[in-house]
Scaffold this motif. Sequence first.
Motif, PDB file in Angstrom:
ATOM      1  N   THR A  19     -55.883 -59.911  -5.444  1.00  0.00           N
ATOM      2  CA  THR A  19     -56.444 -60.962  -6.297  1.00  0.00           C
ATOM      3  C   THR A  19     -55.302 -61.694  -6.974  1.00  0.00           C
ATOM      4  N   ILE A  20     -55.511 -62.965  -7.235  1.00  0.00           N
ATOM      5  CA  ILE A  20     -54.520 -63.774  -7.923  1.00  0.00           C
ATOM      6  C   ILE A  20     -55.194 -64.379  -9.147  1.00  0.00           C
ATOM      7  N   GLU A  21     -54.681 -64.037 -10.312  1.00  0.00           N
ATOM      8  CA  GLU A  21     -55.232 -64.528 -11.565  1.00  0.00           C
ATOM      9  C   GLU A  21     -54.198 -65.414 -12.254  1.00  0.00           C
ATOM     10  N   THR A  22     -54.657 -66.334 -13.055  1.00  0.00           N
ATOM     11  CA  THR A  22     -53.747 -67.268 -13.711  1.00  0.00           C
ATOM     12  C   THR A  22     -53.754 -67.060 -15.216  1.00  0.00           C
ATOM     13  N   ARG A  28     -50.710 -64.066 -11.746  1.00  0.00           N
ATOM     14  CA  ARG A  28     -50.517 -62.630 -11.513  1.00  0.00           C
ATOM     15  C   ARG A  28     -51.234 -62.244 -10.233  1.00  0.00           C
ATOM     16  N   ALA A  29     -50.454 -61.717  -9.279  1.00  0.00           N
ATOM     17  CA  ALA A  29     -50.997 -61.276  -8.003  1.00  0.00           C
ATOM     18  C   ALA A  29     -51.103 -59.758  -8.018  1.00  0.00           C
ATOM     19  N   VAL A  30     -52.318 -59.258  -7.908  1.00  0.00           N
ATOM     20  CA  VAL A  30     -52.566 -57.821  -7.942  1.00  0.00           C
ATOM     21  C   VAL A  30     -52.915 -57.373  -6.531  1.00  0.00           C
ATOM     22  N   LEU A  31     -52.120 -56.474  -5.965  1.00  0.00           N
ATOM     23  CA  LEU A  31     -52.322 -55.977  -4.614  1.00  0.00           C
ATOM     24  C   LEU A  31     -52.801 -54.534  -4.699  1.00  0.00           C
ATOM     25  N   VAL A  32     -53.798 -54.225  -3.885  1.00  0.00           N
ATOM     26  CA  VAL A  32     -54.418 -52.901  -3.917  1.00  0.00           C
ATOM     27  C   VAL A  32     -54.519 -52.379  -2.489  1.00  0.00           C
ATOM     28  N   GLY A  33     -54.197 -51.103  -2.303  1.00  0.00           N
ATOM     29  CA  GLY A  33     -54.388 -50.445  -1.017  1.00  0.00           C
ATOM     30  C   GLY A  33     -53.271 -50.757  -0.034  1.00  0.00           C
ATOM     31  N   THR A  34     -53.632 -50.743   1.239  1.00  0.00           N
ATOM     32  CA  THR A  34     -52.680 -50.979   2.324  1.00  0.00           C
ATOM     33  C   THR A  34     -52.864 -52.396   2.850  1.00  0.00           C
ATOM     34  N   LEU A  35     -51.787 -53.205   2.787  1.00  0.00           N
ATOM     35  CA  LEU A  35     -51.857 -54.592   3.232  1.00  0.00           C
ATOM     36  C   LEU A  35     -50.857 -54.799   4.358  1.00  0.00           C
ATOM     37  N   GLY A  36     -51.310 -55.544   5.369  1.00  0.00           N
ATOM     38  CA  GLY A  36     -50.465 -55.778   6.533  1.00  0.00           C
ATOM     39  C   GLY A  36     -50.681 -57.154   7.123  1.00  0.00           C
ATOM     40  N   LEU A  37     -50.509 -57.201   8.430  1.00  0.00           N
ATOM     41  CA  LEU A  37     -50.545 -58.495   9.110  1.00  0.00           C
ATOM     42  C   LEU A  37     -51.920 -59.148   9.034  1.00  0.00           C
ATOM     43  N   HIS A  38     -53.000 -58.330   8.950  1.00  0.00           N
ATOM     44  CA  HIS A  38     -54.341 -58.902   8.867  1.00  0.00           C
ATOM     45  C   HIS A  38     -54.532 -59.667   7.565  1.00  0.00           C
ATOM     46  N   GLU A  39     -53.936 -59.208   6.501  1.00  0.00           N
ATOM     47  CA  GLU A  39     -54.088 -59.859   5.202  1.00  0.00           C
ATOM     48  C   GLU A  39     -53.065 -60.967   4.979  1.00  0.00           C
ATOM     49  N   PHE A  40     -52.042 -61.037   5.833  1.00  0.00           N
ATOM     50  CA  PHE A  40     -50.946 -61.980   5.585  1.00  0.00           C
ATOM     51  C   PHE A  40     -51.389 -63.441   5.521  1.00  0.00           C
ATOM     52  N   PRO A  41     -52.213 -63.968   6.484  1.00  0.00           N
ATOM     53  CA  PRO A  41     -52.546 -65.402   6.418  1.00  0.00           C
ATOM     54  C   PRO A  41     -53.216 -65.790   5.102  1.00  0.00           C
ATOM     55  N   ASP A  42     -54.213 -64.984   4.665  1.00  0.00           N
ATOM     56  CA  ASP A  42     -54.894 -65.310   3.417  1.00  0.00           C
ATOM     57  C   ASP A  42     -53.957 -65.164   2.220  1.00  0.00           C
ATOM     58  N   PHE A  43     -53.128 -64.147   2.229  1.00  0.00           N
ATOM     59  CA  PHE A  43     -52.212 -63.913   1.114  1.00  0.00           C
ATOM     60  C   PHE A  43     -51.176 -65.040   1.001  1.00  0.00           C
ATOM     61  N   HIS A  44     -50.631 -65.423   2.132  1.00  0.00           N
ATOM     62  CA  HIS A  44     -49.617 -66.495   2.128  1.00  0.00           C
ATOM     63  C   HIS A  44     -50.228 -67.823   1.692  1.00  0.00           C
ATOM     64  N   ARG A  45     -51.432 -68.107   2.183  1.00  0.00           N
ATOM     65  CA  ARG A  45     -52.110 -69.350   1.790  1.00  0.00           C
ATOM     66  C   ARG A  45     -52.425 -69.343   0.293  1.00  0.00           C
ATOM     67  N   GLY A  55     -45.062 -69.366 -13.136  1.00  0.00           N
ATOM     68  CA  GLY A  55     -44.329 -68.207 -12.707  1.00  0.00           C
ATOM     69  C   GLY A  55     -45.225 -67.282 -11.900  1.00  0.00           C
ATOM     70  N   LEU A  56     -44.641 -66.242 -11.352  1.00  0.00           N
ATOM     71  CA  LEU A  56     -45.390 -65.298 -10.522  1.00  0.00           C
ATOM     72  C   LEU A  56     -45.030 -63.877 -10.926  1.00  0.00           C
ATOM     73  N   VAL A  57     -46.078 -63.049 -11.070  1.00  0.00           N
ATOM     74  CA  VAL A  57     -45.893 -61.618 -11.303  1.00  0.00           C
ATOM     75  C   VAL A  57     -46.677 -60.878 -10.239  1.00  0.00           C
ATOM     76  N   PHE A  58     -46.001 -60.038  -9.484  1.00  0.00           N
ATOM     77  CA  PHE A  58     -46.642 -59.258  -8.427  1.00  0.00           C
ATOM     78  C   PHE A  58     -46.858 -57.834  -8.950  1.00  0.00           C
ATOM     79  N   ARG A  87     -40.149 -67.826 -13.680  1.00  0.00           N
ATOM     80  CA  ARG A  87     -40.230 -66.369 -13.701  1.00  0.00           C
ATOM     81  C   ARG A  87     -40.894 -65.859 -12.435  1.00  0.00           C
ATOM     82  N   ALA A  88     -40.299 -64.872 -11.819  1.00  0.00           N
ATOM     83  CA  ALA A  88     -40.852 -64.243 -10.629  1.00  0.00           C
ATOM     84  C   ALA A  88     -40.394 -62.789 -10.621  1.00  0.00           C
ATOM     85  N   GLU A  89     -41.319 -61.868 -10.831  1.00  0.00           N
ATOM     86  CA  GLU A  89     -40.946 -60.465 -10.914  1.00  0.00           C
ATOM     87  C   GLU A  89     -41.981 -59.591 -10.219  1.00  0.00           C
ATOM     88  N   ILE A  90     -41.544 -58.391  -9.904  1.00  0.00           N
ATOM     89  CA  ILE A  90     -42.384 -57.405  -9.227  1.00  0.00           C
ATOM     90  C   ILE A  90     -42.476 -56.185 -10.137  1.00  0.00           C
TER      91      ILE A  90
END
Length: 385
Positions: A19-22, A28-45, A55-58, A87-90
Amino acid sequence: MQEKPLMEHSARPVEGSFTIETEPDAARAVLVGTLGLHEFPDFHRALSEVAPDHGLVFDLSGTTQIDTSIAWAIATAQKARAEDGRRAEIVGASRDIGQILDTVTEALPAPEARAKAPGALIAILAGLGQQVVGVRLAMTEFSGVLGLFLSRLAQIIARPRAFRLTALTHHCETVGLQAVPIVSLMAFLIGVVLAFQGSAQLRQFGAEVFVVDLIAISILRELGILLTAIIVAGRTASAFTAAIGSMKMREEIDAMRTLGIDPGHALIVPRVLALILMLPILGLIANLAGLFGGALMSWIELGISPAMFMTRLVEGTDVANVFVGLVKAPVFALLIGVIGCQAGLAVGKTAESLGRMTSSAVVAAIFAVILADALFSIFFQQIGL
């Protein structure tokens, strides 16, 4: 302030989601579980839709595993924000995920530094320097081919059985006999033009008879052999370059070396030697045709009969003019032949290279002929001939 979700994307919930919240100045991008190539197109878009001034916080605290595609998306987004001063941090990344992110980040290509454009004066001087270096390289290559011709000619003189008489005869016909019509027509028209223009000017002073001297000296001393050499340079230098260049493109020259055939003996010596033998003959034919054209126009325009023209020609023209003209022919022939062969040997593997070198050979041969003629004129003037 309560956070409002900007967008939410889920892909294959069993494997992972994000999920990406503002916030007012960040996302703020919150990633949960296992993410791979299937999720990449939606995530990149989704990352590309975040406002550039945010700024971005992962948040990877709930992430169990990511592959290099997700890591690349995070690393590129982080790098783009860092270059803009945002700002861009993980946060919350496990050790394994951190190692993947570090590896992908280090593998990102570094941007190429743009070279500062040189000033106008520097660009002009650089271009001039490149041309000087190009001329030096061309002179070096010319000297190499000239030396190759002279050495192979010396070997033939020492061993006459190595001489290829059939090839010499063929090239004599090609560069000499087949060029007679165009050379004769050119010289005839030059004689006509000289007689017509000369009569128009000399008539003003009542000196029409001197048009014979004008025609004789101009054609026998300069124009006959010079224009013949220029025509031969355009016709023969291009033919030499095209023939040898085509053989090099098809690797026939390499095949000749493999079979023990010396390309210098087989390709260069017969061509250059044929040109040296035939250009004086073509120059003599051009002189005769030019005198004939001048005599014909003098008869038509001024009423100077052929007998009078011949008498004035013999009495007012020194035989040294014929010598001065014809002695240039072997030098012109050597320049044209060596330049044509040199350009042919310099052809690469492409048809574009063949066309470029053919044009270059014609230009270089004509320039060399004119330069040599100017040097000859200065030399003969200095020795009083």
